[in-house]
Write an enzyme that holds these catalytic residues in place. Structure first.
Site, PDB file in Angstrom:
ATOM      1  N   GLU A  86       0.822  -1.209   0.000  1.00  0.00           N
ATOM      2  CA  GLU A  86       0.000   0.000   0.000  1.00  0.00           C
ATOM      3  C   GLU A  86       0.855   1.259   0.000  1.00  0.00           C
ATOM      4  O   GLU A  86       0.520   2.240  -0.655  1.00  0.00           O
ATOM      5  CB  GLU A  86      -0.945  -0.012   1.195  1.00  0.00           C
ATOM      6  CG  GLU A  86      -2.031  -1.069   1.063  1.00  0.00           C
ATOM      7  CD  GLU A  86      -3.029  -1.030   2.185  1.00  0.00           C
ATOM      8  OE1 GLU A  86      -3.231   0.043   2.786  1.00  0.00           O
ATOM      9  OE2 GLU A  86      -3.632  -2.077   2.462  1.00  0.00           O
ATOM     10  N   ARG A  87       1.961   1.247   0.732  1.00  0.00           N
ATOM     11  CA  ARG A  87       2.867   2.397   0.730  1.00  0.00           C
ATOM     12  C   ARG A  87       3.464   2.618  -0.645  1.00  0.00           C
ATOM     13  O   ARG A  87       3.621   3.751  -1.095  1.00  0.00           O
ATOM     14  CB  ARG A  87       3.971   2.201   1.770  1.00  0.00           C
ATOM     15  CG  ARG A  87       3.473   2.319   3.182  1.00  0.00           C
ATOM     16  CD  ARG A  87       4.608   2.110   4.181  1.00  0.00           C
ATOM     17  NE  ARG A  87       4.105   2.123   5.529  1.00  0.00           N
ATOM     18  CZ  ARG A  87       4.200   1.116   6.386  1.00  0.00           C
ATOM     19  NH1 ARG A  87       4.814   0.008   6.031  1.00  0.00           N
ATOM     20  NH2 ARG A  87       3.707   1.225   7.597  1.00  0.00           N
TER      21      ARG A  87
END
Length: 96
Positions: A86-87
């Site tokens: 997600e980052r």
């Protein structure tokens, strides 16, 4: 919770034992029609309108052991692995 107003099930990170905070959480599949689950309200957001977000209330919700994802107590580790992806997506979306 993202898409809570239309989801058939959720993946829940929950405390399943006593102990250290990073070792007592498990990932559990929970059908949204499980008794005790209610959607409290839709949250009105400033952006990201493509998906709804809502508050969920749990009242004495019980799910069978077979709904456990992976090993009991390893949920925090699984979630941290997912955050890495997600980052990466968040960083990629910030580039023009």
């Amino acid at each position: 919770i993202t898409n809570s107003l239309q989801a058939d099930w959720i993946c829940l990170l929950a405390n399943t034992s006593e102990g250290k905070p990073h070792q007592n959480k498990s990932l559990i599949i929970v059908p949204m029609k499980t008794p005790g689950i209610t959607i409290e309200k839709k949250i009105h957001k400033i952006g990201m309108w493509a998906s709804d977000t809502g508050l969920i209330h749990f009242d004495n919700v019980r799910v069978p052991q077979r709904n456990l994802i992976g090993m009991e107590g390893a949920g925090f580790m699984y979630q941290m692995i997912q955050f890495q992806e997600e980052r990466l997506w968040g960083a990629a979306n910030s580039i023009e």
